[in-house]
Design a protein around this motif. Structure first.
Motif, PDB file in Angstrom:
ATOM      1  N   UNK A  89       6.148 -10.090   6.580  1.00  0.00           N
ATOM      2  CA  UNK A  89       5.142  -9.679   5.576  1.00  0.00           C
ATOM      3  C   UNK A  89       4.154 -10.649   5.167  1.00  0.00           C
ATOM      4  N   UNK A  90       3.069 -10.271   5.479  1.00  0.00           N
ATOM      5  CA  UNK A  90       1.674 -11.102   4.900  1.00  0.00           C
ATOM      6  C   UNK A  90       1.369 -10.477   3.368  1.00  0.00           C
ATOM      7  N   UNK A  91       1.613 -11.357   2.368  1.00  0.00           N
ATOM      8  CA  UNK A  91       1.185 -10.767   1.093  1.00  0.00           C
ATOM      9  C   UNK A  91      -0.190 -11.198   0.732  1.00  0.00           C
ATOM     10  N   UNK A  92      -1.134 -10.433   0.768  1.00  0.00           N
ATOM     11  CA  UNK A  92      -2.398 -10.761   0.774  1.00  0.00           C
ATOM     12  C   UNK A  92      -2.937 -10.029  -0.406  1.00  0.00           C
ATOM     13  N   UNK A  93      -1.871  -9.623  -1.357  1.00  0.00           N
ATOM     14  CA  UNK A  93      -2.441  -8.672  -2.605  1.00  0.00           C
ATOM     15  C   UNK A  93      -1.274  -8.636  -3.394  1.00  0.00           C
ATOM     16  N   UNK A  94      -1.236  -8.308  -4.732  1.00  0.00           N
ATOM     17  CA  UNK A  94      -0.022  -8.128  -5.449  1.00  0.00           C
ATOM     18  C   UNK A  94       0.873  -7.005  -5.408  1.00  0.00           C
ATOM     19  N   UNK A  95       2.065  -7.151  -5.665  1.00  0.00           N
ATOM     20  CA  UNK A  95       2.764  -6.183  -5.300  1.00  0.00           C
ATOM     21  C   UNK A  95       3.521  -5.538  -6.798  1.00  0.00           C
ATOM     22  N   UNK A  96       3.673  -4.499  -7.231  1.00  0.00           N
ATOM     23  CA  UNK A  96       4.287  -4.011  -8.491  1.00  0.00           C
ATOM     24  C   UNK A  96       5.151  -2.950  -8.394  1.00  0.00           C
ATOM     25  N   UNK A  97       6.310  -2.996  -8.513  1.00  0.00           N
ATOM     26  CA  UNK A  97       7.342  -1.928  -8.480  1.00  0.00           C
ATOM     27  C   UNK A  97       8.178  -1.549  -9.791  1.00  0.00           C
ATOM     28  N   UNK A  98       8.877  -0.390  -9.917  1.00  0.00           N
ATOM     29  CA  UNK A  98       9.760  -0.243 -11.028  1.00  0.00           C
ATOM     30  C   UNK A  98      11.250  -0.677 -10.624  1.00  0.00           C
ATOM     31  N   UNK A  99      11.407  -0.853  -9.279  1.00  0.00           N
ATOM     32  CA  UNK A  99      12.682  -1.083  -8.744  1.00  0.00           C
ATOM     33  C   UNK A  99      12.730  -2.168  -8.082  1.00  0.00           C
ATOM     34  N   UNK A 100      13.578  -2.211  -6.976  1.00  0.00           N
ATOM     35  CA  UNK A 100      13.422  -3.605  -6.038  1.00  0.00           C
ATOM     36  C   UNK A 100      12.645  -3.889  -5.076  1.00  0.00           C
ATOM     37  N   UNK A 101      12.579  -5.039  -4.907  1.00  0.00           N
ATOM     38  CA  UNK A 101      11.766  -5.347  -3.593  1.00  0.00           C
ATOM     39  C   UNK A 101      12.449  -6.140  -2.793  1.00  0.00           C
ATOM     40  N   UNK A 102      12.211  -5.785  -1.287  1.00  0.00           N
ATOM     41  CA  UNK A 102      13.091  -6.646  -0.443  1.00  0.00           C
ATOM     42  C   UNK A 102      12.239  -6.736   0.917  1.00  0.00           C
ATOM     43  N   UNK A 103      12.190  -8.179   1.343  1.00  0.00           N
ATOM     44  CA  UNK A 103      11.387  -8.606   2.014  1.00  0.00           C
ATOM     45  C   UNK A 103      12.420  -9.327   3.361  1.00  0.00           C
ATOM     46  N   UNK A 104      12.584  -8.508   4.287  1.00  0.00           N
ATOM     47  CA  UNK A 104      13.988  -8.852   5.267  1.00  0.00           C
ATOM     48  C   UNK A 104      13.385 -10.181   6.025  1.00  0.00           C
ATOM     49  N   UNK A 105      12.164 -10.125   6.601  1.00  0.00           N
ATOM     50  CA  UNK A 105      11.439 -11.022   7.531  1.00  0.00           C
ATOM     51  C   UNK A 105      11.013 -12.050   6.888  1.00  0.00           C
ATOM     52  N   UNK A 106      10.292 -13.077   7.845  1.00  0.00           N
ATOM     53  CA  UNK A 106       9.506 -14.229   7.167  1.00  0.00           C
ATOM     54  C   UNK A 106       8.320 -13.736   6.428  1.00  0.00           C
ATOM     55  N   UNK A 107       7.875 -14.197   5.252  1.00  0.00           N
ATOM     56  CA  UNK A 107       6.743 -13.927   4.334  1.00  0.00           C
ATOM     57  C   UNK A 107       5.841 -14.909   4.210  1.00  0.00           C
TER      58      UNK A 107
END
Length: 398
Positions: A89-107
């Motif tokens: 995952x390339x995180x180039x912006x914010x992420x908002x959830x009401x539940x879980x967030x799972x990043x299995x590979x390299x971030x």
């Protein structure tokens, strides 16, 4: 694109405008969504392909979004329940959830500081990093991880800052650390700082260039632990689970430390709570017997027949005359620097126990030394000993 039926078997998808994804998309290659994406329908929306890129926003439509493949996030993700990525995952912006967030590979944290938010207040794994976390280059990118309370857990299973250190890591929630925060090539800092509002399970070492602040209770797990930073602050308890703890930097101890084997601090130490170890305690820098207010507060230091070494000065918080008590079973204590010599820093009562020897090599300023063991004053030149000595043991001046 207005998608109301699944796409399967396509080589790739490239949408220049906005997209309404009312069904799943499966490709053998990449998917690129340049315009804003809206997820609609029910259940979980799955995008499966090589790399899924969103250059604008994704509105999750209050359902789950699963990316099977790599993810390049170029626009903010909002209104998703659970969000997961199976690849990198390339995180180039914010992420908002009401539940879980799972990043299995390299971030990789791209382009700027990033915020991952979940409103979930449920205990357990809430934001999970299954592999490494790095900045995208030499600029350390801050990572703010905000959950809905102190009990949801942020879990790191891979090295943080091992290639490109990250900036300030700020966690609202609990921390479950299973891999080091440290640059792997030269063992330098893996992050600028680390702050945790909830409990912390430290199953790996933490190396920051700045502060570390643990507001909730800390547990050491797996092996001996080293916390390296400018100032390490624990506002609640530290439980050692028989492991040793090395703090490389200054220490602010505002919660009791117990169950630790060997404990050492390389810098200054503010002792604002009791400390109990089975092994030695070593304070290399200046020590302050601290209380937030009042006078005559007692701090108790205990070992299991092992030595306590103060290599620099020991003082009370100014004008408080706080007390220093050595607990039952403690080994000998050695004071190399002056005790109570700072301006208004004289201690109240210093109390040892039977069979324990206190050795002073410099001047001592306190109200009383309550001696139940042995006092040894062995300064190499004339020094002032100002406390009254209540002598229930043996006092030697040499």
């Amino acid at each position: 694109l207005d998608l109301n039926a699944a796409i399967t078997g396509a080589a790739s998808v490239n949408i220049a405008g906005v997209s309404d994804l009312g069904a799943n998309v499966t490709t053998s290659g990449d998917q690129t969504y340049t315009g804003a994406v809206t997820v609609s329908g029910t259940g979980t929306r799955t995008l499966a392909g090589g790399t899924i890129t969103n250059s604008s926003t994704i509105n999750g439509g209050s359902i789950a979004l699963a990316i099977s493949g790599n993810s390049s996030i170029g626009g903010a993700i909002t209104s998703v329940t659970n969000f997961s990525v199976s690849g990198t995952t390339g995180i180039g912006a914010n992420v908002s959830t009401t539940g879980t967030q799972t990043y299995t590979g390299a971030v990789t944290i791209n382009s700027a500081d990033r915020i991952l938010t979940t409103t979930s207040a449920s205990a357990g794994d809430t934001i999970v990093f299954g592999s490494t976390v790095n900045s995208d280059g030499a600029t350390a990118r801050a990572l703010t991880l905000t959950t809905g309370g102190a009990t949801p857990t942020v879990r790191f299973n891979g090295v943080v800052g091992g290639t490109n250190p990250v900036g300030a890591i700020a966690i609202t929630g609990a921390l479950d650390l299973n891999a080091i925060i440290q640059k792997t090539s030269d063992s330098s800092a893996g992050a600028t700082s680390l702050t945790v509002s909830g409990v912390s399970d430290l199953g790996a070492n933490v190396n920051t260039s700045g502060i570390q602040t643990y507001t909730g209770a800390v547990t050491l797990s797996g092996a001996d632990r080293t916390l390296k930073g400018s100032t390490i602050t624990n506002s609640s308890t530290i439980t050692g689970a028989t492991f040793s703890l090395t703090e490389t930097g200054n220490a602010v101890i505002n919660g009791a430390i117990s169950g630790v084997n060997i404990f050492s601090v390389s810098g200054t130490t503010s002792i604002g709570a009791n400390i109990s170890t089975t092994g030695t305690q070593t304070y290399s820098g200046a020590v302050t017997i601290y209380a937030a207010s009042g006078t005559g507060t007692t701090r108790t230091i205990t070992t299991t027949a092992d030595t306590i070494t103060f290599s620099d000065t020991v003082n009370s918080t100014a004008n408080q005359a706080n007390n220093l008590l050595f607990g039952a079973g403690s080994g000998n204590a050695v004071f190399t620097g002056a005790v109570g010599g700072a301006t208004n820093g004289a201690l109240g009562t210093i109390t040892n126990i039977a069979s324990q020897q206190l050795t002073f090599s410099d001047a001592v300023s306190a109200t009383t030394i309550a001696n139940y063991g042995t006092l040894l004053f062995n300064a190499s030149s004339a020094k002032t000993i100002s406390p009254a000595i209540t002598d229930n043991g043996t006092t030697t001046i040499q």
